[in-house]
Design a protein around this motif. Structure first.
Motif, mmCIF file in Angstrom:
data_model
loop_
_atom_site.group_PDB
_atom_site.id
_atom_site.type_symbol
_atom_site.label_atom_id
_atom_site.label_comp_id
_atom_site.label_asym_id
_atom_site.label_seq_id
_atom_site.Cartn_x
_atom_site.Cartn_y
_atom_site.Cartn_z
ATOM 1 N N LEU A 266 0.856 -1.179 0.000
ATOM 2 C CA LEU A 266 0.000 0.000 0.000
ATOM 3 C C LEU A 266 0.894 1.232 0.000
ATOM 4 C CD1 LEU A 266 -2.519 -1.152 2.768
ATOM 5 C CD2 LEU A 266 -2.722 -1.477 0.285
ATOM 6 N N PHE B 219 -3.519 0.916 8.715
ATOM 7 C CA PHE B 219 -2.774 1.662 7.712
ATOM 8 C C PHE B 219 -2.947 3.159 7.932
ATOM 9 C CE2 PHE B 219 -2.513 2.807 2.947
ATOM 10 C CZ PHE B 219 -1.163 3.104 3.043
ATOM 11 N N ASP C 295 -4.409 2.778 -2.352
ATOM 12 C CA ASP C 295 -5.059 1.542 -1.908
ATOM 13 C C ASP C 295 -5.168 1.511 -0.383
ATOM 14 O OD1 ASP C 295 -5.609 0.633 -4.460
ATOM 15 O OD2 ASP C 295 -3.761 -0.524 -4.607
ATOM 16 N N THR C 296 -6.078 0.659 0.109
ATOM 17 C CA THR C 296 -6.463 0.767 1.521
ATOM 18 C C THR C 296 -6.483 -0.549 2.282
ATOM 19 O OG1 THR C 296 -8.821 0.604 0.923
ATOM 20 C CG2 THR C 296 -7.859 2.830 1.059
ATOM 21 N N GLY C 297 -6.216 -1.670 1.619
ATOM 22 C CA GLY C 297 -6.174 -2.937 2.314
ATOM 23 C C GLY C 297 -7.450 -3.746 2.187
ATOM 24 N N HIS D 128 -7.271 -4.524 -2.121
ATOM 25 C CA HIS D 128 -6.863 -3.149 -2.385
ATOM 26 C C HIS D 128 -7.935 -2.134 -2.021
ATOM 27 C CE1 HIS D 128 -3.227 -4.331 -4.690
ATOM 28 N NE2 HIS D 128 -3.948 -5.430 -4.863
#
Length: 269
Positions: free
Chosen positions: A23, A47, A36-38, A70
């Motif tokens: 990320l 994050f 992207d954020t997981g 993502h």
């Protein structure tokens, strides 16, 4: 939960052991951009907390594509601008619940019910600001470009170009440590998408999974994808039996089987 790797001036990648996920974060003088954020809100929140260890600047988010790992952590970043291709928005609406069910079941089968519950509870946040070709974001003192290079890993990939650092966050158009995934891909168009990525002239490319790489790595992966594209064309036209294509592929059989099953057209949204 993750470790930071500095990949340029005020640019970092957060590396995760889970799914070998990468990320990103790019900071300017007035704002920062999260790349992207997981896979779920718990990972997204971790994050976000890690981002705040590096900068207190207001953030916006770009989602490189609609796959859960993502995109499912976006709600953790609150009511801030979220950028993505229109196809990303459509894919999250059309496949988000199926992805949730598939991956929750995957983690249950692995004996990881906590991971399954985190995915089951994640709120899916579609991009509110769409990018069809190229868009520039002013972070204060630096411009970042969002670029759709055409169909490749999906029909809606976005890459994040940071010109002043010679850096590109490529999402899953580039993979390090494992072969590219073809589940939603357009194998015959993917090499052209990487041509555009290479034309950006980046010295460092951050894959969606794996460690940062250089342009030479991307060039080699582009050549492998071109081999797969040629095999897909040969099978589609009847010039080559599938078994022979599997034997000739640079990638393992299960990856190549996915590629052969994908559409031969390159129509995108």
């Amino acid at each position: 939960m993750g470790r930071w790797v500095e990949v340029g001036d005020r640019a970092w990648v957060r590396r995760h052991a889970e799914l070998d996920l990468s990320l990103g974060l790019v900071a300017g003088d007035r704002a920062c951009l999260v790349v992207d954020t997981g896979a779920d809100e718990t990972q997204g929140a971790a994050f976000a907390k890690a981002v705040r260890e590096l900068t207190g600047l207001p953030w916006s988010v770009v989602v490189t594509h609609a796959h859960f790992d993502h995109a499912f952590g976006t709600a953790a970043f609150g009511h801030r601008p979220v950028f993505g291709h229109p196809g990303c928005r459509a894919a999250l609406a059309g496949t988000g619940e199926a992805q949730r069910a598939t991956w929750a079941e995957h983690y249950r089968r692995e004996g990881r019910p906590e991971a399954a519950e985190r995915i089951a509870a994640a709120r899916i946040v579609p991009p509110g600001r769409t990018v069809t070709g190229t868009a520039e974001l002013d972070l204060g003192g630096r411009l970042v470009r969002l670029v759709h290079p055409g169909p490749g890993h999906t029909d809606h990939d976005l890459v994040v170009h940071v010109p002043d650092s010679g850096l590109v966050f490529a999402g899953d158009l580039v993979e390090e440590g494992a072969p590219p995934s073809f589940g939603d891909a357009f194998p015959q168009a993917w090499p052209s998408a990487l041509d555009l990525v290479l034309a950006l002239g980046a010295r460092t490319v951050v894959p969606g999974h794996g460690e940062p790489v250089d342009a030479a790595f991307v060039t080699r992966q582009r050549a492998e994808l071109a081999e797969v594209a040629a095999l897909c064309r040969a099978v589609a036209t009847g010039a080559l039996p599938p078994a022979e294509a599997l034997a000739r592929s640079p990638y393992p059989e299960d990856f190549t089987t996915e590629a052969l099953a994908r559409p031969t057209t390159t129509t995108t949204t």
